[in-house]
Write an enzyme that holds these catalytic residues in place. Structure first.
Site, PDB file in Angstrom:
ATOM      1  N   CYS A 122      26.153  41.740  19.438  1.00  0.00           N
ATOM      2  CA  CYS A 122      24.807  42.261  19.715  1.00  0.00           C
ATOM      3  C   CYS A 122      24.539  42.539  21.186  1.00  0.00           C
ATOM      4  O   CYS A 122      24.448  43.698  21.592  1.00  0.00           O
ATOM      5  CB  CYS A 122      23.752  41.306  19.158  1.00  0.00           C
ATOM      6  SG  CYS A 122      23.776  41.257  17.353  1.00  0.00           S
ATOM      7  N   LYS A 172      13.119  45.696  19.869  1.00  0.00           N
ATOM      8  CA  LYS A 172      14.392  45.005  19.583  1.00  0.00           C
ATOM      9  C   LYS A 172      15.367  45.105  20.756  1.00  0.00           C
ATOM     10  O   LYS A 172      15.895  44.091  21.234  1.00  0.00           O
ATOM     11  CB  LYS A 172      15.010  45.611  18.309  1.00  0.00           C
ATOM     12  CG  LYS A 172      16.396  45.117  18.002  1.00  0.00           C
ATOM     13  CD  LYS A 172      16.436  43.639  17.684  1.00  0.00           C
ATOM     14  CE  LYS A 172      17.813  43.075  17.841  1.00  0.00           C
ATOM     15  NZ  LYS A 172      17.888  41.645  17.630  1.00  0.00           N
ATOM     16  N   LYS A 180      30.276  32.180  20.430  1.00  0.00           N
ATOM     17  CA  LYS A 180      29.377  31.054  20.703  1.00  0.00           C
ATOM     18  C   LYS A 180      29.610  30.003  19.625  1.00  0.00           C
ATOM     19  O   LYS A 180      30.227  30.307  18.589  1.00  0.00           O
ATOM     20  CB  LYS A 180      27.915  31.506  20.730  1.00  0.00           C
ATOM     21  CG  LYS A 180      27.362  31.951  19.384  1.00  0.00           C
ATOM     22  CD  LYS A 180      25.863  32.171  19.507  1.00  0.00           C
ATOM     23  CE  LYS A 180      25.199  32.288  18.172  1.00  0.00           C
ATOM     24  NZ  LYS A 180      23.768  32.498  18.253  1.00  0.00           N
ATOM     25  N   ASP A 192      27.190  46.695  -0.719  1.00  0.00           N
ATOM     26  CA  ASP A 192      28.154  46.879   0.373  1.00  0.00           C
ATOM     27  C   ASP A 192      29.278  47.779  -0.123  1.00  0.00           C
ATOM     28  O   ASP A 192      29.585  47.804  -1.323  1.00  0.00           O
ATOM     29  CB  ASP A 192      28.714  45.524   0.843  1.00  0.00           C
ATOM     30  CG  ASP A 192      29.162  45.568   2.295  1.00  0.00           C
ATOM     31  OD1 ASP A 192      28.471  45.003   3.160  1.00  0.00           O
ATOM     32  OD2 ASP A 192      30.224  46.184   2.573  1.00  0.00           O
ATOM     33  N   ARG A 244      19.433  34.814  15.160  1.00  0.00           N
ATOM     34  CA  ARG A 244      20.632  34.447  15.929  1.00  0.00           C
ATOM     35  C   ARG A 244      21.696  33.953  14.965  1.00  0.00           C
ATOM     36  O   ARG A 244      21.370  33.207  14.033  1.00  0.00           O
ATOM     37  CB  ARG A 244      20.317  33.286  16.899  1.00  0.00           C
ATOM     38  CG  ARG A 244      19.270  33.564  17.925  1.00  0.00           C
ATOM     39  CD  ARG A 244      18.690  32.258  18.440  1.00  0.00           C
ATOM     40  NE  ARG A 244      18.049  31.486  17.379  1.00  0.00           N
ATOM     41  CZ  ARG A 244      17.707  30.194  17.459  1.00  0.00           C
ATOM     42  NH1 ARG A 244      17.973  29.507  18.539  1.00  0.00           N
ATOM     43  NH2 ARG A 244      17.120  29.579  16.447  1.00  0.00           N
TER      44      ARG A 244
HETATM   45  N1  NAD Z   1      24.648  39.736  13.508  1.00  0.00           N
HETATM   46  C1  NAD Z   1      23.425  39.436  13.927  1.00  0.00           C
HETATM   47  O1  NAD Z   1      23.146  38.286  14.265  1.00  0.00           O
HETATM   48  C2  NAD Z   1      22.359  40.490  14.022  1.00  0.00           C
HETATM   49  C3  NAD Z   1      21.046  40.109  14.332  1.00  0.00           C
HETATM   50  C4  NAD Z   1      20.074  41.092  14.475  1.00  0.00           C
HETATM   51  C5  NAD Z   1      20.411  42.423  14.309  1.00  0.00           C
HETATM   52  N2  NAD Z   1      21.693  42.761  14.018  1.00  0.00           N
HETATM   53  C6  NAD Z   1      22.011  44.163  13.787  1.00  0.00           C
HETATM   54  O2  NAD Z   1      22.210  44.313  12.385  1.00  0.00           O
HETATM   55  C7  NAD Z   1      23.191  45.303  12.103  1.00  0.00           C
HETATM   56  C8  NAD Z   1      24.290  44.686  11.267  1.00  0.00           C
HETATM   57  O3  NAD Z   1      24.951  43.712  12.029  1.00  0.00           O
HETATM   58  P1  NAD Z   1      25.961  42.664  11.367  1.00  0.00           P
HETATM   59  O4  NAD Z   1      26.311  41.711  12.441  1.00  0.00           O
HETATM   60  O5  NAD Z   1      25.393  42.153  10.082  1.00  0.00           O
HETATM   61  O6  NAD Z   1      27.202  43.625  11.042  1.00  0.00           O
HETATM   62  P2  NAD Z   1      28.427  43.350  10.053  1.00  0.00           P
HETATM   63  O7  NAD Z   1      29.527  44.218  10.537  1.00  0.00           O
HETATM   64  O8  NAD Z   1      28.633  41.889   9.892  1.00  0.00           O
HETATM   65  O9  NAD Z   1      27.921  43.886   8.638  1.00  0.00           O
HETATM   66  C9  NAD Z   1      27.761  45.228   8.321  1.00  0.00           C
HETATM   67  C10 NAD Z   1      28.069  45.400   6.836  1.00  0.00           C
HETATM   68  O10 NAD Z   1      27.718  46.740   6.439  1.00  0.00           O
HETATM   69  C11 NAD Z   1      28.680  47.177   5.494  1.00  0.00           C
HETATM   70  N3  NAD Z   1      28.628  48.641   5.409  1.00  0.00           N
HETATM   71  C12 NAD Z   1      29.128  49.567   6.274  1.00  0.00           C
HETATM   72  N4  NAD Z   1      28.846  50.802   5.832  1.00  0.00           N
HETATM   73  C13 NAD Z   1      28.148  50.668   4.682  1.00  0.00           C
HETATM   74  C14 NAD Z   1      27.557  51.569   3.779  1.00  0.00           C
HETATM   75  N5  NAD Z   1      27.629  52.890   3.977  1.00  0.00           N
HETATM   76  N6  NAD Z   1      26.899  51.079   2.700  1.00  0.00           N
HETATM   77  C15 NAD Z   1      26.816  49.749   2.480  1.00  0.00           C
HETATM   78  N7  NAD Z   1      27.358  48.839   3.314  1.00  0.00           N
HETATM   79  C16 NAD Z   1      28.013  49.280   4.404  1.00  0.00           C
HETATM   80  C17 NAD Z   1      29.992  46.625   6.027  1.00  0.00           C
HETATM   81  O11 NAD Z   1      30.989  46.602   5.037  1.00  0.00           O
HETATM   82  C18 NAD Z   1      29.544  45.231   6.482  1.00  0.00           C
HETATM   83  O12 NAD Z   1      29.657  44.287   5.438  1.00  0.00           O
HETATM   84  C19 NAD Z   1      23.616  45.831  13.475  1.00  0.00           C
HETATM   85  O13 NAD Z   1      22.816  46.935  13.802  1.00  0.00           O
HETATM   86  C20 NAD Z   1      23.300  44.676  14.407  1.00  0.00           C
HETATM   87  O14 NAD Z   1      23.103  45.108  15.737  1.00  0.00           O
HETATM   88  C21 NAD Z   1      22.671  41.828  13.844  1.00  0.00           C
HETATM   89  O1  UPG Z   2      21.975  30.480  28.223  1.00  0.00           O
HETATM   90  C1  UPG Z   2      22.787  31.150  27.570  1.00  0.00           C
HETATM   91  C2  UPG Z   2      22.544  31.581  26.239  1.00  0.00           C
HETATM   92  C3  UPG Z   2      23.505  32.347  25.592  1.00  0.00           C
HETATM   93  N1  UPG Z   2      24.671  32.659  26.214  1.00  0.00           N
HETATM   94  C4  UPG Z   2      25.662  33.506  25.505  1.00  0.00           C
HETATM   95  O2  UPG Z   2      25.012  34.673  25.040  1.00  0.00           O
HETATM   96  C5  UPG Z   2      25.609  35.152  23.856  1.00  0.00           C
HETATM   97  C6  UPG Z   2      24.578  35.459  22.801  1.00  0.00           C
HETATM   98  O3  UPG Z   2      23.986  34.259  22.344  1.00  0.00           O
HETATM   99  P1  UPG Z   2      22.796  34.282  21.276  1.00  0.00           P
HETATM  100  O4  UPG Z   2      21.739  35.183  21.770  1.00  0.00           O
HETATM  101  O5  UPG Z   2      22.448  32.891  20.967  1.00  0.00           O
HETATM  102  O6  UPG Z   2      23.562  34.893  20.029  1.00  0.00           O
HETATM  103  P2  UPG Z   2      23.366  36.122  19.036  1.00  0.00           P
HETATM  104  O7  UPG Z   2      23.572  35.568  17.677  1.00  0.00           O
HETATM  105  O8  UPG Z   2      24.232  37.236  19.537  1.00  0.00           O
HETATM  106  O9  UPG Z   2      21.828  36.567  19.110  1.00  0.00           O
HETATM  107  C7  UPG Z   2      21.338  37.609  19.947  1.00  0.00           C
HETATM  108  O10 UPG Z   2      21.561  38.887  19.376  1.00  0.00           O
HETATM  109  C8  UPG Z   2      20.985  39.041  18.052  1.00  0.00           C
HETATM  110  C9  UPG Z   2      21.407  40.403  17.543  1.00  0.00           C
HETATM  111  O11 UPG Z   2      20.651  41.443  18.098  1.00  0.00           O
HETATM  112  C10 UPG Z   2      19.486  38.889  18.165  1.00  0.00           C
HETATM  113  O12 UPG Z   2      18.907  39.069  16.872  1.00  0.00           O
HETATM  114  C11 UPG Z   2      19.145  37.518  18.735  1.00  0.00           C
HETATM  115  O13 UPG Z   2      17.730  37.389  18.866  1.00  0.00           O
HETATM  116  C12 UPG Z   2      19.833  37.371  20.086  1.00  0.00           C
HETATM  117  O14 UPG Z   2      19.601  36.056  20.604  1.00  0.00           O
HETATM  118  C13 UPG Z   2      26.657  34.099  23.462  1.00  0.00           C
HETATM  119  O15 UPG Z   2      27.928  34.561  23.869  1.00  0.00           O
HETATM  120  C14 UPG Z   2      26.257  32.868  24.256  1.00  0.00           C
HETATM  121  O16 UPG Z   2      27.351  32.054  24.581  1.00  0.00           O
HETATM  122  C15 UPG Z   2      24.913  32.244  27.520  1.00  0.00           C
HETATM  123  O17 UPG Z   2      25.965  32.546  28.101  1.00  0.00           O
HETATM  124  N2  UPG Z   2      23.964  31.494  28.161  1.00  0.00           N
END
Ligand code: NAD
Ligand code: UPG
Length: 440
Positions: free
Chosen positions: A267, A211, A330, A30, A155
């Site tokens: 997301c 996705k 959430k 990072d 999630r």
């Molecule tokens: N948060 C989730 O639940 C979730 C789930 C599925 C997919 N995603 C996707 O995954 C990606 C990351 O999401 P996140 O929630 O983990 O974001 P985040 O902001 O929590 O984490 C991103 C990290 O990347 C680091 N970073 C930025 N530039 C960098 C670089 N050049 N080299 C190394 N590190 C660097 C940042 O410092 C940070 O720690 C996004 O595309 C998001 O849409 C997130």
């Molecule tokens: O019946 C429902 C279910 C969810 N929510 C809301 O929807 C949002 C997203 O919820 P959830 O999907 O559980 O959370 P995330 O962690 O953002 O996960 C979503 O986004 C991620 C990042 O892309 C994906 O990887 C997951 O599969 C996808 O569920 C939250 O604000 C919840 O409160 C509602 O209002 N009603």
């Protein structure tokens, strides 16, 4: 096996720790030295249930390390995951790809051996092919560098469970340049795939689209029930019972049919907007037009909540004491990115309310984002002398609240349940005005 994970946020830190849990040697990378220092000492820089134990177990076993050094990472492994953020661009719907570009532009020039870069971030369709061309052009190893895409579906709040027991795995590979990505990932994930988890190998564009389509579907399902809830509210019908009845139809299913304040987080909101923007660039504007409506139904929940709050406070929020229970987008998360709860709290303050917010885990993040709100150290403290209590994030400790916990704390017995998670009859029997968002 050995791998690196670039970006150690919600996705990357979880992926790194879970790959180590599978027995691999993992280096998380990072650019944020503070995050690297915390993770190296076994501390998760955010709240994610169960992740701390997995992190510490694997650090102690010597399988998991963190660094800010790209050269150390390039030396360490030939399989590199990319998990940096892809936020919404300021003032636009499109995704901001600067972080993924930065990883490729910094890492590729260091790759002098064959390497596989596997994207996990959520990106607009076409990004993986572009990054592949960019990496091959910059890397001393040239065409021996492969870019594949393995989107992540975890999630927040269930990140470890979802990573170790996913519903499915999707891997997009460059069909023009058959490489090692599939065999590398089958080996890396062997222990997971042994559980009969579907492993779908596709082209790059299909994997990227799976996705964003999944998130668009989930967002649509939530906005569908919230649109129906607007009609329920106008007719006196009960959207929760309605959702239960719909959910018994296996073709519909009950999950993601919880009406209320709608979706937020890092997301769903930004992913549906980036999907619309990308479709527009591709000349398919009409195809995703419905997502505009999904987005606007969702945003309308927040303004409706503010209206309802004003209504229960006698027509105006000016000078009203409002307790807000919940700040995270959430429960079981400290993430306040695009949080409906905080957005509502901020709007109410602009309307002149004195807002007191409590959240079990998200107070530090909330203070950074909205320093002018008042923050309490417990639900009871937030409700002290309140003219209305708004439940905006359905943490179990709020859903378990009983009227007797608050009867003598508030100024007026008014509960607005933004997540429809309380028993209306209990509160009404105790002399409270109970309003559920989207219920009659
Ligand atoms: N948060 C989730 O639940 C979730 C789930 C599925 C997919 N995603 C996707 O995954 C990606 C990351 O999401 P996140 O929630 O983990 O974001 P985040 O902001 O929590 O984490 C991103 C990290 O990347 C680091 N970073 C930025 N530039 C960098 C670089 N050049 N080299 C190394 N590190 C660097 C940042 O410092 C940070 O720690 C996004 O595309 C998001 O849409 C997130
Ligand atoms: O019946 C429902 C279910 C969810 N929510 C809301 O929807 C949002 C997203 O919820 P959830 O999907 O559980 O959370 P995330 O962690 O953002 O996960 C979503 O986004 C991620 C990042 O892309 C994906 O990887 C997951 O599969 C996808 O569920 C939250 O604000 C919840 O409160 C509602 O209002 N009603």
């Amino acid at each position: 096996m050995r791998c690196t994970v670039f970006g150690t946020g919600y996705l990357g830190a979880t992926h790194a720790a879970c790959m180590a849990e599978l027995g691999h040697e993992v280096l998380g990378v990072d650019i944020d030295p503070g995050k690297v220092a915390k993770l190296s000492s076994g501390e998760v820089p955010f709240y994610e249930p169960g992740l701390g134990e997995v992190l510490r177990r694997n650090i102690d076993a010597g399988r998991l390390h963190f660094t800010t050094s790209y050269s150390e990472a390039a030396e360490f492994a030939d399989l590199h995951f990319l998990g940096v953020g892809t936020p919404q661009k300021k003032g636009e719907y499109a995704a901001d790809l600067r972080h993924v570009h930065s990883v490729i532009d910094t890492l590729a020039p260091l790759l002098d051996r064959p390497a596989v870069i596997v994207g996990k971030s959520t990106v607009p369709v076409g990004t993986a092919a572009d990054l592949g061309a960019r990496a091959r052009a910059l890397a001393p190893a040239g065409d021996a560098v492969e870019v594949a895409w393995n989107p992540e579906f975890l999630r927040e709040g269930f990140a470890v469970e979802d990573t170790l027991h996913p519903d499915r795995m999707v891997l997009g590979v460059d069909r023009q340049r058959p490489g090692r990505a599939e065999s590398e990932l089958r080996e890396l994930y062997a222990r997971l795939l042994g559980e009969d988890i579907p492993f779908l190998v596709t082209d790059l564009a299909t994997a990227e689209l799976v996705k964003v389509s999944a998130n668009a579907f989930l967002a649509t399902k939530i906005s569908f029930i919230n649109a129906i809830s607007e009609v329920c509210e106008a007719t006196g019908a009960d959207v929760t019972q309605l959702a239960d009845a719909l959910g018994y139809d296996a073709r519909i299913g009950r999950r993601f049919l919880n009406a209320g304040l709608g979706f937020g987080g890092g997301c769903l909101p930004k992913d549906i907007r980036a999907f619309m923007a990308r479709a527009g660039e591709l000349g398919a504007n009409q195809a995703l037009h419905f997502l505009r409506e999904v987005d606007s139904i969702n945003m309308r929940r927040r303004t409706r909540m503010v209206e309802l709050a004003a209504q229960v406070c006698g027509g105006s929020l000016l000078g009203a004491n409002v307790a807000v229970l919940g700040a995270a987008f959430k429960p079981e998360s400290d993430d306040v990115r695009d949080s409906p709860a905080l957005n509502v709290a901020g709007m109410m303050q602009l309307h002149g309310a004195v807002v007191s917010v409590y959240d079990p885990k998200a107070l530090d993040n909330s203070r950074r984002l909205f320093p002018t709100l008042n923050y309490a150290t417990s639900a009871v403290e937030a409700c002290d002398n309140a003219d209305a209590v708004l439940l905006l994030t359905e943490w179990a400790e709020f859903a378990d609240l009983k009227p007797e916990d608050l009867n003598d704390v508030v100024r007026a017995r008014v509960m607005v349940d933004g997540r429809n998670c309380l028993d209306a009859a209990d509160w009404r029997t105790a002399g409270w005005v109970y309003r559920g968002l989207g219920r009659g």
